[in-house]
Design an enzyme around this catalytic site. Structure first.
Site, PDB file in Angstrom:
ATOM      1  N   ARG A  39       0.816  -1.210   0.000  1.00  0.00           N
ATOM      2  CA  ARG A  39       0.000   0.000   0.000  1.00  0.00           C
ATOM      3  C   ARG A  39       0.855   1.267   0.000  1.00  0.00           C
ATOM      4  O   ARG A  39       0.518   2.265  -0.653  1.00  0.00           O
ATOM      5  CB  ARG A  39      -0.914  -0.052   1.223  1.00  0.00           C
ATOM      6  CG  ARG A  39      -1.651   1.196   1.606  1.00  0.00           C
ATOM      7  CD  ARG A  39      -2.790   1.525   0.683  1.00  0.00           C
ATOM      8  NE  ARG A  39      -3.417   2.755   1.165  1.00  0.00           N
ATOM      9  CZ  ARG A  39      -2.881   3.961   1.036  1.00  0.00           C
ATOM     10  NH1 ARG A  39      -1.734   4.117   0.434  1.00  0.00           N
ATOM     11  NH2 ARG A  39      -3.509   5.017   1.509  1.00  0.00           N
ATOM     12  N   ASP A  76     -13.676  -2.765  -1.922  1.00  0.00           N
ATOM     13  CA  ASP A  76     -14.427  -1.863  -1.062  1.00  0.00           C
ATOM     14  C   ASP A  76     -15.895  -1.907  -1.471  1.00  0.00           C
ATOM     15  O   ASP A  76     -16.199  -2.046  -2.661  1.00  0.00           O
ATOM     16  CB  ASP A  76     -13.895  -0.430  -1.182  1.00  0.00           C
ATOM     17  CG  ASP A  76     -14.388   0.431  -0.046  1.00  0.00           C
ATOM     18  OD1 ASP A  76     -13.649   0.572   0.945  1.00  0.00           O
ATOM     19  OD2 ASP A  76     -15.519   0.937  -0.121  1.00  0.00           O
ATOM     20  N   TYR A 154     -24.369   5.939   2.031  1.00  0.00           N
ATOM     21  CA  TYR A 154     -23.232   6.690   1.485  1.00  0.00           C
ATOM     22  C   TYR A 154     -23.631   7.539   0.282  1.00  0.00           C
ATOM     23  O   TYR A 154     -23.131   8.648   0.088  1.00  0.00           O
ATOM     24  CB  TYR A 154     -22.091   5.741   1.119  1.00  0.00           C
ATOM     25  CG  TYR A 154     -21.376   5.203   2.334  1.00  0.00           C
ATOM     26  CD1 TYR A 154     -20.525   6.026   3.071  1.00  0.00           C
ATOM     27  CD2 TYR A 154     -21.559   3.905   2.768  1.00  0.00           C
ATOM     28  CE1 TYR A 154     -19.873   5.559   4.196  1.00  0.00           C
ATOM     29  CE2 TYR A 154     -20.908   3.416   3.899  1.00  0.00           C
ATOM     30  CZ  TYR A 154     -20.068   4.257   4.615  1.00  0.00           C
ATOM     31  OH  TYR A 154     -19.440   3.797   5.734  1.00  0.00           O
TER      32      TYR A 154
END
Lengths: 343, 343
Positions: A39, A76, A154
């Protein structure tokens, strides 16, 4: 390709297993130095999600390093609203952020109701294929998506929130808009989950992270209703429903066409079993902060949990994602305790 | 001074009332333009909390403007850790923030275990006296404090958190430290609540805002244990326990020496009644976001809730604090619907 370890699939279907299978939500992530190395070399979280080779690499890390009984594809839940047209950013220390939101009927035009998931989410499907190739049948691969209610939160709120009061406001002020958007999310999610199975996912999980902010009546209308549609449409592989905090609806969840109910740590597993009944597998539910304890204490609390299962249908996990600052050695103690436990 | 409206006190004690009493958590606050006018002229939230005349003024505003059946003293649960030695700041858009935290045994020396609450919290006690003088017996005045577990969360974490994983880590790694700090908070809280009664509070409420992040076993050990100490020590006036999200412990809460159990909106009131039994008053539990609905819908959802009470022991409130962007006219519709409801 045949699986060398199919414990979790058998446990999900309620078949006999020689021991309880174990994995951890967020096992591919910041707890591992190997993840942070991958990452750290990138521009951000999304680059990792969108680069299939790297997503596959971090997906496999916990299988190699921790010895879990399943991999879960590194991705995700917000890739779905993005594929529908709402781009998100993952802001360091803050979480997800959407430039655009849907709060009125006219704003529905910002999103595409009918998308080609094989195209727009090809990077996830590709990551699944690469992961399975590398795993070479060592463990099953779990695919996932956000539940419609959580994705709705969201898309309307535009960011994380303690109350999601913007999202909940719409349920009272414009339920028609709410249902139109939830329906669109549901349709895309069904196609997306089917595509994940086609790409090689051996089982699926729906994350309803914000289930617990609705009362039972609204969760039935705006949550369970859409989970049912998905559960009825996606039958290819075992399905897990994880409605965090929605203890009030465990019986109703268990009545859906699914195999496993995810259980958070705020409910006693025996009570969860009473609500869910004997015909579903339960997944969970060690308190994630228990992994801060000493090795001896991690072993003890894990054993106590395993004893409370009374040899019924269980997949071992935490009650929520592993906290990023937990020592991976403690995670190994947790996993080893499960593996050594004599039923 | 005799009270002209003692509905809420009678309802708390389980006595007959001609109608249900009603008030709102956070009724003294940002929903009212009159509050914003007072607050806007000051340097910050804490100046308002610490200036008795102004705290009294905003405490009384909702009695005058909204017509609630009780006032609740305008203050903050964090005045207790501050009085013990940990100063807090209220950061705009972010919430509370502590420069110092307690995470080790040696850091316990940062706080005073035995303080003179009459001195250090004189500004709250003074505000209570001024409020009662101005109210002149129109409605009762509610005093309050944070529950020890919730105060412990802030003193260890130092700020708000989605998980309070720092606070929860201590429960596993150093339970002795946890109990020492919880015990200290409990002792100060008992003295503080007694001082509030002496100053004129007609009833008391303990807010355990973070009860819901613990599992039932840990909540019994680190939450209920200390609520019991307070409930046993403070007997002068009716006591309400509001353990948000801790549905798993409603029966245990109801067994404590209290009058009223606060109920959030994530549980059906009939289920709450089953858990709590008939010997306690229930307070709540309209979804705060229901007040975003039309006047007609606010009236309808409120009536439905009132019908579900079946004439038992109830104080009407929301399931959590009123959201700051709610139209005060909707709050009035909510209150008027309660007042007009024929039992």
């Amino acid at each position: 390709m045949s699986l060398q370890n199919d414990l979790i699939l058998r446990a999900a279907r309620g078949e006999e297993t020689e021991r309880y299978p174990v994995w951890l939500m967020r096992q591919a992530g910041r707890i591992l130095t190997e993840y942070r190395a991958v990452r750290g070399a990138l521009s951000g979280f999304k680059e990792l999600v969108e680069t299939p080779e790297l997503a596959a690499e971090v997906t496999i890390q916990p299988v190699d390093i921790l010895g879990v009984d399943a991999a879960i594809i590194f991705s995700d839940i917000l890739v779905v609203p993005e594929a529908m047209g709402l781009e998100y950013q993952m802001v360091e220390q803050k979480g997800p952020w959407f430039e655009e939101t849907i709060r009125t009927e006219s704003e529905l035009s910002k999103v595409d109701f009918d998308i080609d998931v094989e195209d727009r989410l090809s990077y996830v499907l590709e990551a699944i294929k690469i992961t399975n190739k590398s795993l070479d049948g060592r463990v099953p691969l779990i695919g996932f998506a956000g539940a419609p209610w959580t994705i709705f939160c969201y898309m309307t709120e535009g960011q994380g929130s303690k109350t999601f009061s913007v999202a909940r406001k719409i349920l009272y002020t414009n339920p028609i808009l709410a249902h139109r958007l939830l329906d669109a999310i549901t349709n895309v999610t069904i196609k997306y989950l089917k595509a994940q199975v086609k790409a090689g996912a051996h089982m699926l999980q729906l994350f309803d992270s914000w289930a617990g902010i609705l009362g039972p009546e609204q969760y039935a209308t705006f949550g369970l209703h859409y989970l049912k549609k998905i559960a009825d449409a996606v039958n290819e592989v075992p399905l897990t429903l994880f409605s965090k905090g929605a203890h009030h609806s465990y019986s109703e969840l268990a009545a859906l066409n699914c195999n496993t109910i995810g259980v958070d740590w705020q409910i006693d597993m025996k009570k969860a079993r009473l609500l869910v009944g004997e015909d579903r597998t339960l997944q969970g539910n060690l308190d994630p902060s228990a992994l801060y304890a000493s090795h001896k204490d991690v072993e003890n609390v894990t054993k106590n949990m395993l004893k409370s299962f009374e040899n019924k249908r269980h997949i071992v996990n935490l009650g929520h994602g592993v906290y990023p600052d937990v020592d991976p050695e403690k995670v190994k103690t947790f996993i080893q305790t499960v593996k050594n436990f004599e039923r």
